[in-house]
Design an enzyme around this catalytic site. Structure first.
Site, short mmCIF file in Angstrom:
data_model
loop_
_atom_site.label_atom_id
_atom_site.label_comp_id
_atom_site.label_asym_id
_atom_site.label_seq_id
_atom_site.Cartn_x
_atom_site.Cartn_y
_atom_site.Cartn_z
N ASP A 264 36.11 5.03 -15.99
CA ASP A 264 34.81 4.56 -15.49
C ASP A 264 35.08 3.93 -14.13
O ASP A 264 35.74 2.88 -14.05
CB ASP A 264 34.22 3.54 -16.47
CG ASP A 264 32.84 3.05 -16.03
OD1 ASP A 264 32.53 3.14 -14.83
OD2 ASP A 264 32.09 2.57 -16.90
N ASN B 129 34.63 12.12 -6.94
CA ASN B 129 33.35 12.84 -7.05
C ASN B 129 32.27 12.03 -7.78
O ASN B 129 31.09 12.19 -7.48
CB ASN B 129 33.61 14.16 -7.80
CG ASN B 129 32.32 14.77 -8.32
OD1 ASN B 129 31.57 15.40 -7.56
ND2 ASN B 129 32.04 14.57 -9.62
N ALA C 270 19.80 2.82 -1.10
CA ALA C 270 21.18 2.35 -1.34
C ALA C 270 22.11 3.55 -1.41
O ALA C 270 23.31 3.44 -1.09
CB ALA C 270 21.23 1.54 -2.63
N TYR C 271 21.60 4.70 -1.82
CA TYR C 271 22.43 5.91 -1.88
C TYR C 271 22.94 6.24 -0.48
O TYR C 271 24.14 6.47 -0.28
CB TYR C 271 21.60 7.08 -2.44
CG TYR C 271 22.39 8.36 -2.62
CD1 TYR C 271 23.23 8.54 -3.72
CD2 TYR C 271 22.30 9.39 -1.69
CE1 TYR C 271 23.95 9.72 -3.88
CE2 TYR C 271 23.01 10.57 -1.84
CZ TYR C 271 23.84 10.73 -2.94
OH TYR C 271 24.56 11.89 -3.10
N VAL D 60 23.23 4.23 2.11
CA VAL D 60 24.17 3.20 2.57
C VAL D 60 25.52 3.36 1.87
O VAL D 60 26.58 3.25 2.50
CB VAL D 60 23.59 1.79 2.33
CG1 VAL D 60 24.60 0.71 2.69
CG2 VAL D 60 22.31 1.60 3.14
N LYS E 196 26.92 6.07 0.79
CA LYS E 196 27.66 7.22 1.31
C LYS E 196 28.08 6.99 2.77
O LYS E 196 29.13 7.47 3.20
CB LYS E 196 26.85 8.50 1.17
CG LYS E 196 26.53 8.88 -0.29
CD LYS E 196 27.76 9.26 -1.11
CE LYS E 196 27.40 9.88 -2.45
NZ LYS E 196 28.56 10.20 -3.30
N1 NAP Z 1 23.82 17.51 -6.19
C1 NAP Z 1 23.64 17.32 -4.88
O1 NAP Z 1 22.73 17.91 -4.27
C2 NAP Z 1 24.57 16.43 -4.11
C3 NAP Z 1 24.41 16.38 -2.71
C4 NAP Z 1 25.27 15.59 -1.96
C5 NAP Z 1 26.24 14.85 -2.61
N2 NAP Z 1 26.36 14.89 -3.98
C6 NAP Z 1 27.43 14.08 -4.58
O2 NAP Z 1 28.19 14.90 -5.45
C7 NAP Z 1 28.78 14.09 -6.49
C8 NAP Z 1 28.54 14.74 -7.84
O3 NAP Z 1 27.14 14.80 -8.04
P1 NAP Z 1 26.41 15.86 -9.01
O4 NAP Z 1 25.32 16.45 -8.22
O5 NAP Z 1 27.41 16.71 -9.69
O6 NAP Z 1 25.73 14.82 -10.03
P2 NAP Z 1 25.69 14.77 -11.64
O7 NAP Z 1 25.56 16.12 -12.22
O8 NAP Z 1 24.67 13.73 -11.93
O9 NAP Z 1 27.16 14.24 -12.00
C9 NAP Z 1 27.55 12.94 -11.66
C10 NAP Z 1 28.87 12.67 -12.35
O10 NAP Z 1 29.29 11.33 -12.00
C11 NAP Z 1 29.61 10.67 -13.21
N3 NAP Z 1 29.53 9.21 -13.10
C12 NAP Z 1 28.48 8.44 -12.78
N4 NAP Z 1 28.84 7.13 -12.83
C13 NAP Z 1 30.15 7.10 -13.22
C14 NAP Z 1 31.08 6.08 -13.46
N5 NAP Z 1 30.75 4.77 -13.34
N6 NAP Z 1 32.35 6.40 -13.81
C15 NAP Z 1 32.71 7.70 -13.94
N7 NAP Z 1 31.86 8.73 -13.76
C16 NAP Z 1 30.59 8.42 -13.39
C17 NAP Z 1 28.63 11.23 -14.23
O11 NAP Z 1 29.06 10.91 -15.55
P3 NAP Z 1 28.00 10.74 -16.78
O12 NAP Z 1 27.71 12.13 -17.26
O13 NAP Z 1 28.77 9.92 -17.75
O14 NAP Z 1 26.80 10.05 -16.21
C18 NAP Z 1 28.75 12.70 -13.88
O15 NAP Z 1 29.93 13.24 -14.43
C19 NAP Z 1 28.14 12.72 -6.35
O16 NAP Z 1 29.03 11.84 -5.69
C20 NAP Z 1 26.92 12.97 -5.48
O17 NAP Z 1 26.52 11.84 -4.75
C21 NAP Z 1 25.55 15.67 -4.74
#
Ligand code: NAP
Length: 264
Positions: free
Chosen positions: A61, A88, A186-187, A189, A191
């Site tokens: 975590d 990630n 906040a997102y 900020v 990043k």
């Molecule tokens: N999707 C987009 O369009 C996009 C665009 C730009 C950047 N991003 C970035 O890409 C990354 C992955 O995002 P995603 O789109 O794949 O989102 P997602 O499907 O919501 O996955 C987020 C992951 O982060 C985990 N997580 C959240 N809080 C955590 C913690 N305290 N400790 C460990 N794991 C934690 C979640 O675990 P749980 O399942 O336990 O919640 C999940 O595995 C993020 O950093 C996001 O900001 C995404």
């Protein structure tokens, strides 16, 4: 036989983290999927072993200092070094802007990667790569003139950056953030801070030959990105995997999408 490289991915139980693990595994690495929920991360790892591949999983975590330290001990005791770390794990606060939501977002997206990286650095070596999964929403254009100048100052130290992030959280709690020039996200900020951390870490670690880059995966269909996003996870993870597979320091301390530089 050549030793397989070890790659650690946070937030690997779903979305971009899981797909990154799949692609890194397919490239020949030994992947360690990590997630905060044991059942979910174990199930995800099972999904990757279906083809007979060997992968590992662990509970991590990124918001919890004790969890980070337990995981670092596990890495020290089990693995002979870390070749790739993909920070990630992330949360979004879309549609909500208040003290507790900002705290959760900045803690997960900025302080989490900073602490996980610090805990795993002792196991990295010349040629290791650290990838920060950031976002174009964190480009410095989201900040007002004075704040932007402070973020992009070439002399910005890690302590000053941490203080800037804390001052943002204080200003959200006392209702002065807009007046002080912060965006109401906040997102963004978190990043922007992550990107500046990338720049600082790359400069600190380049004498050791450790490569640190930030990537924007694009707008991707995941639980966070939603159903309207144009990219699937396969396309989104490509930007992340590109940075994880860099073989030398010719691209170090930058912000990239699909291997092409983006402005901070
Ligand atoms: N999707 C987009 O369009 C996009 C665009 C730009 C950047 N991003 C970035 O890409 C990354 C992955 O995002 P995603 O789109 O794949 O989102 P997602 O499907 O919501 O996955 C987020 C992951 O982060 C985990 N997580 C959240 N809080 C955590 C913690 N305290 N400790 C460990 N794991 C934690 C979640 O675990 P749980 O399942 O336990 O919640 C999940 O595995 C993020 O950093 C996001 O900001 C995404």
């Amino acid at each position: 036989m050549m030793k397989r490289e070890i790659a650690i991915v946070t937030g690997a139980n779903k979305g971009l983290g899981f797909e990154t693990c799949r692609q890194l595994k397919d490239s020949g690495m030994h992947v360690i999927l990590t997630g905060r929920d044991e059942a979910k991360v174990r199930k995800a790892a099972d999904g990757l072993t279906a083809g007979g591949a060997e992968v590992s999983w662990a509970v991590l975590d990124v918001q919890d200092t004790e969890s980070i330290s337990r995981f670092a001990d596990e890495v020290r005791d089990t693995w002979n070094g870390v070749d790739v770390l993909v920070n990630n794990a992330g949360v979004s606060d879309f549609g909500r802007f208040d003290g507790p939501a900002a705290e959760l977002t900045v803690k997960t997206n900025f302080f989490g990667p900073m602490q996980v990286t610090g805990a795993l650095l002792p196991f990295m070596h010349e040629g290791s790569r650290i990838v920060m999964v950031s976002s174009a929403m964190g480009q410095l254009s989201c900040l007002s003139g004075d704040l932007r100048r402070r973020f992009e100052s070439p002399g910005l130290t890690r302590d000053e950056l941490v203080e800037l992030m804390r001052s943002f959280l204080r200003s959200v709690s006392d209702g002065t953030s807009a007046h002080k020039g912060w965006p109401s996200s906040a997102y963004s900020v978190s990043k922007a801070g992550l990107n500046m951390l990338t720049r600082i870490l790359a400069a600190e670690l380049s004498p050791k030959g450790i490569i640190v880059n930030s990537v924007h995966p694009g707008w991707v269909r995941t639980d966070m990105g939603g159903l309207s996003a144009p990219l699937d996870v396969k396309a989104g993870a490509k930007s992340i995997v590109w940075a994880a597979l860099l073989k030398d320091g010719s691209q170090n301390g930058g912000f990239f999408h699909n291997g092409k530089p983006l402005p901070w």
